[in-house]
Scaffold this motif. Structure first.
Motif, PDB file in Angstrom:
ATOM      1  N   MET A   1      44.921  53.301  34.326  1.00 36.27           N
ATOM      2  CA  MET A   1      44.976  54.116  35.529  1.00 36.27           C
ATOM      3  C   MET A   1      43.580  54.485  36.028  1.00 36.27           C
ATOM      4  SD  MET A   1      48.162  54.342  36.271  1.00 36.27           S
ATOM      5  CE  MET A   1      48.036  55.557  37.546  1.00 36.27           C
ATOM      6  N   LEU A   2      42.547  53.776  35.581  1.00 38.71           N
ATOM      7  CA  LEU A   2      41.185  54.084  36.013  1.00 38.71           C
ATOM      8  C   LEU A   2      40.875  53.411  37.341  1.00 38.71           C
ATOM      9  CD1 LEU A   2      39.356  53.597  32.613  1.00 38.71           C
ATOM     10  CD2 LEU A   2      39.791  55.771  33.781  1.00 38.71           C
ATOM     11  N   ASP A   3      40.196  54.154  38.221  1.00 39.41           N
ATOM     12  CA  ASP A   3      39.726  53.620  39.490  1.00 39.41           C
ATOM     13  C   ASP A   3      38.238  53.320  39.376  1.00 39.41           C
ATOM     14  OD1 ASP A   3      42.249  54.093  40.502  1.00 39.41           O
ATOM     15  OD2 ASP A   3      41.670  55.884  41.633  1.00 39.41           O
ATOM     16  N   LEU A   4      37.761  52.472  40.261  1.00 39.43           N
ATOM     17  CA  LEU A   4      36.338  52.163  40.303  1.00 39.43           C
ATOM     18  C   LEU A   4      35.524  53.437  40.517  1.00 39.43           C
ATOM     19  CD1 LEU A   4      34.515  49.698  40.108  1.00 39.43           C
ATOM     20  CD2 LEU A   4      34.720  49.434  42.579  1.00 39.43           C
ATOM     21  N   ASP A   5      36.058  54.358  41.289  1.00 42.06           N
ATOM     22  CA  ASP A   5      35.368  55.628  41.548  1.00 42.06           C
ATOM     23  C   ASP A   5      35.336  56.545  40.330  1.00 42.06           C
ATOM     24  OD1 ASP A   5      34.848  54.930  44.152  1.00 42.06           O
ATOM     25  OD2 ASP A   5      36.657  55.876  44.940  1.00 42.06           O
TER      26      ASP A   5
ATOM     27  N   ALA B   1      41.323  49.768  41.788  1.00 48.41           N
ATOM     28  CA  ALA B   1      41.484  49.753  40.328  1.00 48.41           C
ATOM     29  C   ALA B   1      40.218  49.258  39.639  1.00 48.41           C
ATOM     30  CB  ALA B   1      42.668  48.868  39.948  1.00 48.41           C
ATOM     31  N   LEU B   2      39.810  49.944  38.577  1.00 50.27           N
ATOM     32  CA  LEU B   2      38.674  49.493  37.782  1.00 50.27           C
ATOM     33  C   LEU B   2      39.022  48.174  37.095  1.00 50.27           C
ATOM     34  CD1 LEU B   2      35.833  49.930  36.636  1.00 50.27           C
ATOM     35  CD2 LEU B   2      36.870  51.335  34.835  1.00 50.27           C
TER      36      LEU B   2
ATOM     37  N   SER C   1      46.912  43.496  44.616  1.00 51.09           N
ATOM     38  CA  SER C   1      46.599  44.903  44.869  1.00 51.09           C
ATOM     39  C   SER C   1      46.967  45.797  43.686  1.00 51.09           C
ATOM     40  CB  SER C   1      47.335  45.385  46.120  1.00 51.09           C
ATOM     41  OG  SER C   1      48.736  45.275  45.916  1.00 51.09           O
ATOM     42  N   GLY C   2      47.407  45.196  42.592  1.00 50.65           N
ATOM     43  CA  GLY C   2      47.839  45.985  41.442  1.00 50.65           C
ATOM     44  C   GLY C   2      46.731  46.174  40.426  1.00 50.65           C
ATOM     45  N   ARG C   3      47.081  46.839  39.364  1.00 47.04           N
ATOM     46  CA  ARG C   3      46.119  47.072  38.281  1.00 47.04           C
ATOM     47  C   ARG C   3      46.685  46.527  36.984  1.00 47.04           C
ATOM     48  NH1 ARG C   3      43.906  52.131  38.565  1.00 47.04           N
ATOM     49  NH2 ARG C   3      44.392  52.424  40.723  1.00 47.04           N
ATOM     50  N   ALA C   4      45.800  46.162  36.090  1.00 53.87           N
ATOM     51  CA  ALA C   4      46.223  45.652  34.785  1.00 53.87           C
ATOM     52  C   ALA C   4      46.909  46.782  34.027  1.00 53.87           C
ATOM     53  CB  ALA C   4      45.026  45.133  34.005  1.00 53.87           C
TER      54      ALA C   4
END
Length: 168
Positions: free
Chosen positions: A1-5, A66-67, A75-78
């Protein structure tokens, strides 16, 4: 659930990772915390963001990028299962005696133990892990059988050095 920000290069000596959705305990729920990027994690994360992240085709200007984006869903995240599966495959290949036993949680225990054994105090390890109670952190720390003897030797060496300074 980590974002690049969530990667905050400007905080602390090494930068920090804003873990907004930490696991937490059964009773207290998820706990947000800032985790310092120590032991070379800052360099590894810099490399990943600068040299790898762009290959996923994700747009870094979008809020909530997503990071760790998904390879399969643009557009999803791992998901967590991706990381568990990769760890299991790497373990089977490189540490076959640990196959089926090495999990992200076991790595968390190992990390806590190594930090403590290399000199990080227990309260700092507690803060890093996000534990409310020091007793919880103490259950994470696994010390080598020679820990007591090593501590005794180090204490006597410090006392000897002080004594030597007084007698000169």
């Amino acid at each position: 659930m980590l974002d690049l920000d969530d990667v905050r290069w400007d905080l602390g000596r090494f930068g920090k990772l804003n873990v907004r959705f930490g696991k937490g305990s059964r009773r207290s729920g998820p706990r947000q915390r800032m985790v310092p990027l120590i032991n070379g994690a800052d360099r590894s994360l810099h490399w990943y963001v600068e040299d790898v992240w762009g290959h996923f085709g994700a747009d870094h200007t979008l809020p909530g990028a997503a990071l760790f984006p998904s390879e399969r869903r643009p557009s999803g995240r791992a998901g967590t299962e991706v990381f568990r599966t990769a760890l299991a495959q790497a373990t089977a290949r490189h540490l076959p005696t640990w196959a089926g036993k090495l999990t992200p949680h076991v790595l968390r225990h190992f990390c806590a133990s190594q930090l403590y054994l290399t000199g990080m105090d227990l309260v700092s390890v507690q803060e890093l892990l996000g534990h409310s109670w020091i007793a919880t952190t103490m259950r994470y720390i696994h010390v080598h059988r020679t820990h007591i003897e090593d501590a005794w030797t180090a204490a006597h060496q410090r006392a000897e050095n002080r004594w030597r300074g007084l007698t000169q």
